[in-house]
Write an enzyme that holds these catalytic residues in place. Structure first.
Site, PDB file in Angstrom:
ATOM      1  N   GLU A 211      -7.134   4.880   7.475  1.00 15.29           N
ATOM      2  CA  GLU A 211      -6.795   6.365   7.208  1.00 15.29           C
ATOM      3  C   GLU A 211      -7.788   7.036   6.285  1.00 15.29           C
ATOM      4  O   GLU A 211      -8.172   7.997   6.320  1.00 15.29           O
ATOM      5  CB  GLU A 211      -5.514   6.443   6.214  1.00 15.29           C
ATOM      6  CG  GLU A 211      -4.307   6.124   7.200  1.00 15.29           C
ATOM      7  CD  GLU A 211      -2.852   5.831   6.438  1.00 15.29           C
ATOM      8  OE1 GLU A 211      -2.956   5.720   5.322  1.00 15.29           O
ATOM      9  OE2 GLU A 211      -1.993   5.128   7.159  1.00 15.29           O
TER      10      GLU A 211
ATOM     11  N   GLU B 129      -6.012  -4.670  10.437  1.00 13.31           N
ATOM     12  CA  GLU B 129      -4.689  -3.652  10.558  1.00 13.31           C
ATOM     13  C   GLU B 129      -5.414  -3.018  12.060  1.00 13.31           C
ATOM     14  O   GLU B 129      -5.999  -2.167  12.093  1.00 13.31           O
ATOM     15  CB  GLU B 129      -4.789  -2.865   9.752  1.00 13.31           C
ATOM     16  CG  GLU B 129      -4.375  -3.310   8.173  1.00 13.31           C
ATOM     17  CD  GLU B 129      -3.871  -2.038   7.246  1.00 13.31           C
ATOM     18  OE1 GLU B 129      -2.636  -2.662   6.802  1.00 13.31           O
ATOM     19  OE2 GLU B 129      -4.370  -1.237   7.025  1.00 13.31           O
TER      20      GLU B 129
ATOM     21  N   HIS C 106      -9.595   1.508   4.523  1.00 17.57           N
ATOM     22  CA  HIS C 106      -8.353   1.480   5.268  1.00 17.57           C
ATOM     23  C   HIS C 106      -8.529   2.598   6.190  1.00 17.57           C
ATOM     24  O   HIS C 106      -9.407   3.630   6.025  1.00 17.57           O
ATOM     25  CB  HIS C 106      -7.216   2.011   4.260  1.00 17.57           C
ATOM     26  CG  HIS C 106      -5.916   2.013   4.655  1.00 17.57           C
ATOM     27  ND1 HIS C 106      -5.342   3.019   5.735  1.00 17.57           N
ATOM     28  CD2 HIS C 106      -4.940   1.019   4.902  1.00 17.57           C
ATOM     29  CE1 HIS C 106      -4.243   2.690   6.155  1.00 17.57           C
ATOM     30  NE2 HIS C 106      -3.860   1.504   5.863  1.00 17.57           N
TER      31      HIS C 106
ATOM     32  N   SER D  95       3.148  -2.265  10.539  1.00 21.53           N
ATOM     33  CA  SER D  95       4.374  -2.533  10.492  1.00 21.53           C
ATOM     34  C   SER D  95       4.988  -3.836  10.268  1.00 21.53           C
ATOM     35  O   SER D  95       5.905  -4.284  11.045  1.00 21.53           O
ATOM     36  CB  SER D  95       5.066  -1.874  12.095  1.00 21.53           C
ATOM     37  OG  SER D  95       4.459  -0.463  12.249  1.00 21.53           O
TER      38      SER D  95
ATOM     39  N   GLY E 220       2.182   2.347  10.629  1.00 20.65           N
ATOM     40  CA  GLY E 220       3.238   3.392  10.664  1.00 20.65           C
ATOM     41  C   GLY E 220       3.902   3.680  11.697  1.00 20.65           C
ATOM     42  O   GLY E 220       4.477   4.870  11.855  1.00 20.65           O
TER      43      GLY E 220
ATOM     44  N   GLY F 145       2.869  -1.022   4.171  1.00 21.44           N
ATOM     45  CA  GLY F 145       2.828   0.250   4.013  1.00 21.44           C
ATOM     46  C   GLY F 145       4.209   0.733   3.806  1.00 21.44           C
ATOM     47  O   GLY F 145       4.856   0.339   2.742  1.00 21.44           O
ATOM     48  N   GLY F 146       5.043   1.266   4.720  1.00 18.60           N
ATOM     49  CA  GLY F 146       6.205   1.596   4.744  1.00 18.60           C
ATOM     50  C   GLY F 146       7.230   0.875   4.160  1.00 18.60           C
ATOM     51  O   GLY F 146       8.008   1.148   3.454  1.00 18.60           O
TER      52      GLY F 146
ATOM     53  N   ASN G 290       0.939  -1.379  -0.002  1.00 17.82           N
ATOM     54  CA  ASN G 290       0.055   0.057   0.146  1.00 17.82           C
ATOM     55  C   ASN G 290       0.838   1.349   0.029  1.00 17.82           C
ATOM     56  O   ASN G 290       1.446   1.627   0.928  1.00 17.82           O
ATOM     57  CB  ASN G 290      -0.840  -0.244   1.377  1.00 17.82           C
ATOM     58  CG  ASN G 290      -1.751   1.053   1.481  1.00 17.82           C
ATOM     59  OD1 ASN G 290      -1.851   2.189   0.714  1.00 17.82           O
ATOM     60  ND2 ASN G 290      -2.469   1.423   2.630  1.00 17.82           N
ATOM     61  N   TRP G 291       1.249   1.669  -1.282  1.00 20.94           N
ATOM     62  CA  TRP G 291       1.905   2.997  -1.153  1.00 20.94           C
ATOM     63  C   TRP G 291       1.543   4.189  -0.815  1.00 20.94           C
ATOM     64  O   TRP G 291       2.293   5.127  -0.462  1.00 20.94           O
ATOM     65  CB  TRP G 291       2.431   3.348  -2.483  1.00 20.94           C
ATOM     66  CG  TRP G 291       3.097   2.180  -3.375  1.00 20.94           C
ATOM     67  CD1 TRP G 291       3.575   0.824  -3.006  1.00 20.94           C
ATOM     68  CD2 TRP G 291       3.692   2.330  -4.716  1.00 20.94           C
ATOM     69  NE1 TRP G 291       4.359   0.174  -3.921  1.00 20.94           N
ATOM     70  CE2 TRP G 291       4.457   1.055  -5.008  1.00 20.94           C
ATOM     71  CE3 TRP G 291       3.606   3.293  -5.705  1.00 20.94           C
ATOM     72  CZ2 TRP G 291       5.129   0.816  -6.333  1.00 20.94           C
ATOM     73  CZ3 TRP G 291       4.508   3.038  -6.744  1.00 20.94           C
ATOM     74  CH2 TRP G 291       5.189   2.098  -7.208  1.00 20.94           C
ATOM     75  N   LYS G 292       0.169   4.318  -0.470  1.00 22.66           N
ATOM     76  CA  LYS G 292      -0.343   5.376   0.105  1.00 22.66           C
ATOM     77  C   LYS G 292      -0.104   6.535  -0.672  1.00 22.66           C
ATOM     78  O   LYS G 292       0.000   6.496  -1.859  1.00 22.66           O
ATOM     79  CB  LYS G 292       0.043   5.730   1.737  1.00 22.66           C
ATOM     80  CG  LYS G 292      -0.168   4.457   2.438  1.00 22.66           C
ATOM     81  CD  LYS G 292       0.025   4.637   3.823  1.00 22.66           C
ATOM     82  CE  LYS G 292      -0.105   3.294   4.667  1.00 22.66           C
ATOM     83  NZ  LYS G 292      -0.171   3.597   6.193  1.00 22.66           N
TER      84      LYS G 292
HETATM   85  P1  PGA Z   1       2.612   0.281   7.532  1.00 19.92           P
HETATM   86  O1  PGA Z   1       1.245   0.515   7.029  1.00 19.92           O
HETATM   87  O2  PGA Z   1       3.111  -1.149   7.114  1.00 19.92           O
HETATM   88  O3  PGA Z   1       3.334   1.507   7.275  1.00 19.92           O
HETATM   89  O4  PGA Z   1       2.290   0.061   9.023  1.00 19.92           O
HETATM   90  C1  PGA Z   1       0.261  -0.599   6.622  1.00 19.92           C
HETATM   91  C2  PGA Z   1      -0.866  -0.002   6.327  1.00 19.92           C
HETATM   92  O5  PGA Z   1      -1.575   1.131   6.493  1.00 19.92           O
HETATM   93  O6  PGA Z   1      -1.731  -0.556   5.415  1.00 19.92           O
END
Ligand code: PGA
Length: 251
Positions: free
Chosen positions: A97, A167, A95, A213, A173, A234-235, A10-12
């Protein structure tokens, strides 16, 4: 019950066109022999390029959101028809966010899953509790409610297509990962909530991801759990080498 592992990036809101080109060029050879299904969910503006670059490779492309409407007066939204025309095959729905900053609710999630399925997308539906909810021992209740309302009145033709990502919001994050036991316990709650709606046999076909994470260092242990079939990353999806370590968690 064998479910194919699926690792989705997930590149956001990251990566320009030039950066997308660089990352995908690096990634294609690194994951070419991966045993897991590999997906990258890129920003809308990168989808066309990503699909073009990944065609002929084992990397599939997804979007990070979708409108519940197919067309009409919805300024700023992107319809499933437009996304499918570009070649996106997966879509992240709900998601945390999106729920936190853009007003998404279990009911918009429900509408979006319906639209996504009607347009042949593979939805990656996100659920998870906040830190405050976990501290008040509400995790199970929150997850059950998100699944019940998110999947309300949804008939699923092919259960093996559906993906649900657990999640824990406090782990996204932050560098804090849920312990393997915490992740497996919550993911079991997700599977049993799906079993209530669709029956145990169907729920056993649904792939469940952990997200928050997850990285090359913890992926193998998380993936060794009975109910964890993949990761939403994500990251660690923003660098080819880091993402490859998760994709090849079994090495
Ligand atoms: P993260 O993000 O791996 O940076 O914690 C995961 C996500 O939000 O899908």
């Amino acid at each position: 019950m064998s479910r194919k592992a699926i690792i989705a990036g997930n590149w956001k809101m990251n990566k320009s066109q030039a950066e997308t080109k660089e990352l995908i060029s690096e990634l294609i050879p690194l994951v070419a022999d991966a045993k897991s299904e590999v997906v990258i969910c890129v920003p809308y503006t990168d989808i066309a390029m990503a699909v073009n670059m990944c065609s002929g490779s084992n990397i599939k492309v997804g979007a990070q959101n979708i409108s519940w409407a197919e067309s009409g007066a919805f300024t700023g939204e992107i319809s499933p028809v437009m996304l499918s025309e570009l070649g996106a095959e997966y879509v992240i729905i709900g998601h945390s966010e999106r729920r936190q900053y853009f007003g998404e609710t279990d009911s918009t999630v429900n509408a979006k899953i319906k639209t996504a399925l009607a347009n042949d997308f593979i939805p990656i539906v996100c659920v998870g509790e906040t830190l405050a909810q976990r501290e008040k021992n509400q995790t199970t209740r929150v997850l059950r409610k998100q699944i019940k309302l998110g999947f309300e009145n949804i008939e699923i033709a092919d259960y093996s297509k559906i993906i649900v990502a657990y999640e824990p919001i406090w782990a996204i994050g932050t560098g804090v990962t849920a312990s393997v036991e915490e992740a497996e316990t919550s993911i079991k709650v997700v599977r049993s909530s799906l079993a209530k709606l669709y029956g145990r046999a169907n729920a056993n076909k649904i792939r469940l991801q952990y997200g928050g994470s997850m990285n090359g260092g913890n992926a193998k242990t998380l993936m060794s759990q009975k109910n964890i079939d993949g990761g939403l990353i994500g990251g660690a999806s923003l660098k080819a080498v880091d993402f490859t370590k998760v994709v090849k968690y079994y090495d």
